[in-house]
Scaffold this active site. Structure first.
Site, PDB file in Angstrom:
ATOM      1  N   ASN A   1       0.873  -1.183   0.000  1.00 19.33           N
ATOM      2  CA  ASN A   1       0.000   0.000   0.000  1.00 19.33           C
ATOM      3  C   ASN A   1       0.909   1.232   0.000  1.00 19.33           C
ATOM      4  O   ASN A   1       1.467   1.592   1.032  1.00 19.33           O
ATOM      5  CB  ASN A   1      -0.882  -0.040   1.261  1.00 19.33           C
ATOM      6  CG  ASN A   1      -1.716   1.216   1.427  1.00 19.33           C
ATOM      7  OD1 ASN A   1      -1.812   2.044   0.516  1.00 19.33           O
ATOM      8  ND2 ASN A   1      -2.328   1.358   2.595  1.00 19.33           N
TER       9      ASN A   1
ATOM     10  N   LYS B   1       0.202   4.224  -0.304  1.00 20.67           N
ATOM     11  CA  LYS B   1      -0.434   5.425   0.277  1.00 20.67           C
ATOM     12  C   LYS B   1      -0.184   6.633  -0.629  1.00 20.67           C
ATOM     13  O   LYS B   1      -0.164   6.495  -1.846  1.00 20.67           O
ATOM     14  CB  LYS B   1       0.052   5.631   1.716  1.00 20.67           C
ATOM     15  CG  LYS B   1      -0.182   4.383   2.585  1.00 20.67           C
ATOM     16  CD  LYS B   1      -0.020   4.634   4.056  1.00 20.67           C
ATOM     17  CE  LYS B   1      -0.282   3.339   4.828  1.00 20.67           C
ATOM     18  NZ  LYS B   1      -0.197   3.503   6.272  1.00 20.67           N
TER      19      LYS B   1
ATOM     20  N   HIS C   1      -9.749   1.434   4.962  1.00 20.40           N
ATOM     21  CA  HIS C   1      -8.459   1.654   5.633  1.00 20.40           C
ATOM     22  C   HIS C   1      -8.648   2.665   6.768  1.00 20.40           C
ATOM     23  O   HIS C   1      -9.413   3.620   6.644  1.00 20.40           O
ATOM     24  CB  HIS C   1      -7.413   2.155   4.628  1.00 20.40           C
ATOM     25  CG  HIS C   1      -6.025   2.129   5.199  1.00 20.40           C
ATOM     26  ND1 HIS C   1      -5.560   3.113   6.036  1.00 20.40           N
ATOM     27  CD2 HIS C   1      -5.033   1.215   5.081  1.00 20.40           C
ATOM     28  CE1 HIS C   1      -4.326   2.799   6.408  1.00 20.40           C
ATOM     29  NE2 HIS C   1      -3.973   1.657   5.837  1.00 20.40           N
TER      30      HIS C   1
ATOM     31  N   GLU D   1      -6.914   5.056   7.763  1.00 19.98           N
ATOM     32  CA  GLU D   1      -6.653   6.465   7.440  1.00 19.98           C
ATOM     33  C   GLU D   1      -7.875   7.107   6.764  1.00 19.98           C
ATOM     34  O   GLU D   1      -8.139   8.295   6.943  1.00 19.98           O
ATOM     35  CB  GLU D   1      -5.384   6.568   6.577  1.00 19.98           C
ATOM     36  CG  GLU D   1      -4.149   6.345   7.442  1.00 19.98           C
ATOM     37  CD  GLU D   1      -2.978   5.661   6.754  1.00 19.98           C
ATOM     38  OE1 GLU D   1      -2.939   5.620   5.511  1.00 19.98           O
ATOM     39  OE2 GLU D   1      -2.104   5.161   7.479  1.00 19.98           O
TER      40      GLU D   1
ATOM     41  N   GLU E   1      -5.671  -4.326  10.863  1.00 16.06           N
ATOM     42  CA  GLU E   1      -4.633  -3.317  11.038  1.00 16.06           C
ATOM     43  C   GLU E   1      -4.904  -2.509  12.311  1.00 16.06           C
ATOM     44  O   GLU E   1      -5.648  -1.522  12.273  1.00 16.06           O
ATOM     45  CB  GLU E   1      -4.608  -2.371   9.838  1.00 16.06           C
ATOM     46  CG  GLU E   1      -4.259  -3.052   8.537  1.00 16.06           C
ATOM     47  CD  GLU E   1      -3.617  -2.091   7.544  1.00 16.06           C
ATOM     48  OE1 GLU E   1      -2.579  -2.438   6.997  1.00 16.06           O
ATOM     49  OE2 GLU E   1      -4.148  -0.985   7.341  1.00 16.06           O
TER      50      GLU E   1
ATOM     51  N   GLY F   1       2.564   2.287  10.794  1.00 14.43           N
ATOM     52  CA  GLY F   1       3.514   3.315  10.381  1.00 14.43           C
ATOM     53  C   GLY F   1       4.452   3.760  11.475  1.00 14.43           C
ATOM     54  O   GLY F   1       5.134   2.957  12.101  1.00 14.43           O
TER      55      GLY F   1
ATOM     56  N   SER G   1       3.263  -2.007  10.479  1.00 14.51           N
ATOM     57  CA  SER G   1       4.723  -2.112  10.673  1.00 14.51           C
ATOM     58  C   SER G   1       5.283  -3.488  10.342  1.00 14.51           C
ATOM     59  O   SER G   1       6.229  -3.946  10.995  1.00 14.51           O
ATOM     60  CB  SER G   1       5.099  -1.733  12.107  1.00 14.51           C
ATOM     61  OG  SER G   1       4.646  -0.429  12.407  1.00 14.51           O
TER      62      SER G   1
HETATM   63  P1  PGA Z   1       2.691   0.345   7.727  1.00 11.92           P
HETATM   64  O1  PGA Z   1       1.254   0.605   7.045  1.00 11.92           O
HETATM   65  O2  PGA Z   1       3.218  -0.933   7.155  1.00 11.92           O
HETATM   66  O3  PGA Z   1       3.520   1.535   7.334  1.00 11.92           O
HETATM   67  O4  PGA Z   1       2.466   0.231   9.183  1.00 11.92           O
HETATM   68  C1  PGA Z   1       0.318  -0.418   6.879  1.00 11.92           C
HETATM   69  C2  PGA Z   1      -0.988   0.160   6.370  1.00 11.92           C
HETATM   70  O5  PGA Z   1      -1.447   1.180   6.915  1.00 11.92           O
HETATM   71  O6  PGA Z   1      -1.585  -0.376   5.416  1.00 11.92           O
END
Ligand code: PGA
Length: 261
Positions: free
Chosen positions: A9, A11, A95, A97, A167, A173, A214
């Site tokens: 992803n 983003k 997601h 976000e 998640e 992140g 992560s």
């Molecule tokens: P990350 O993001 O691997 O940077 O933690 C995962 C995600 O939000 O899909």
């Protein structure tokens, strides 16, 4: 058997040049192994060019979002038809976000999931609790609500095109936290049980549940070796080919039968 799946992803990252470089490095660096499905989800403006680069490779194309209508007066939005036209097979929906920064409700996400499945896309549906919710012992309640309101009522025939990504927000992140393999496994068990209650035990057994938050080359084996952890949704470490391909390698290792000692 549920196949392992590694999804990148990206983003809101990359420029044209970076997207070309990254997609090329991933496509050429992929080993030919069909035991693991791999997809990348670039930002909308780069879907076409990344799709061109991935053609003929083992890496599939996905999108990070869509608007739940075929076409129309929806300024700034992107339809499932457009995604299919660009060669997308997958779309990430729900997601955290988008839930938390863009304010998407469970009902709106439900509508998106339904329209995406109807259109013929494979949906990666994200769920997960915040740190405050986990600390208040609300993880199961939150997952329950997200699953029920997001998915209840979907036609059984479409479920083969749905997977779930767990998640936890506190592990995503730059949070600095990571879920342990046990925490991931426990949440996946809750999700699978709840999915079985909403739909059927059989559909719960075939449902792929990925972990995201992560995931990196160091923790990927530990997470992906857990029963019920069927794949990884990778943010930060999907922005460089080397760690992303290392996570794919971990997924391949975790599909191999364990040799007797
Ligand atoms: P990350 O993001 O691997 O940077 O933690 C995962 C995600 O939000 O899909």
């Amino acid at each position: 058997m549920r196949q392992k799946f590694v999804i990148g992803n990206w983003k809101m990252h990359t420029t044209t040049a970076e997207a070309i470089h990254l997609a090329t490095a991933i496509a050429t660096g992929m080993v030919t192994d069909d035991s693991v499905t791999v997809a990348v989800c670039p930002p909308f403006p780069y879907l076409a060019l990344v799709g061109e680069i991935l053609k003929g490779s083992r890496v599939a194309l996905g999108a990070q979002n869509l608007y739940p209508a075929k076409e129309g007066a929806f300024t700034g939005e992107v339809s499932p038809t457009m995604l299919l036209d660009l060669g997308c097979r997958y779309v990430i929906l729900g997601h955290s976000e988008r839930r938390h920064i863009l304010g998407e409700s469970d009902a709106f996400i439900h509508h998106k999931v339904r329209v995406a499945l109807d259109a013929g896309l494979d949906v990666i549906f994200c769920v997960g609790e915040t740190l405050a919710e986990r600390q208040a012992d609300q993880t199961e309640t939150v997952l329950d609500r997200q699953l029920l309101q997001g998915l209840d009522g979907l036609p059984a025939a479409t479920l083969a095109h749905l997977s779930i990504a767990y998640e936890p927000l506190w592990a995503i992140g730059s949070s600095g936290h990571q879920a342990t393999p046990q925490q991931a496994q426990d949440a996946h068990t809750v999700i699978r049980q709840r999915f079985g209650q909403i739909f059927s035990e059989r559909s719960a057994q075939t449902l792929a549940i990925h972990y995201g938050g992560s995931v990196n080359p160091k923790n990927a084996d530990g997470l992906l070796s857990r029963p019920g952890v069927d794949g990884g949704l990778i943010g930060g470490d999907s922005l460089n080919a080397e760690p992303f391909l290392a996570i794919v390698q971990a997924a391949i290792r975790q599909t191999q039968p364990v040799e007797a000692v």
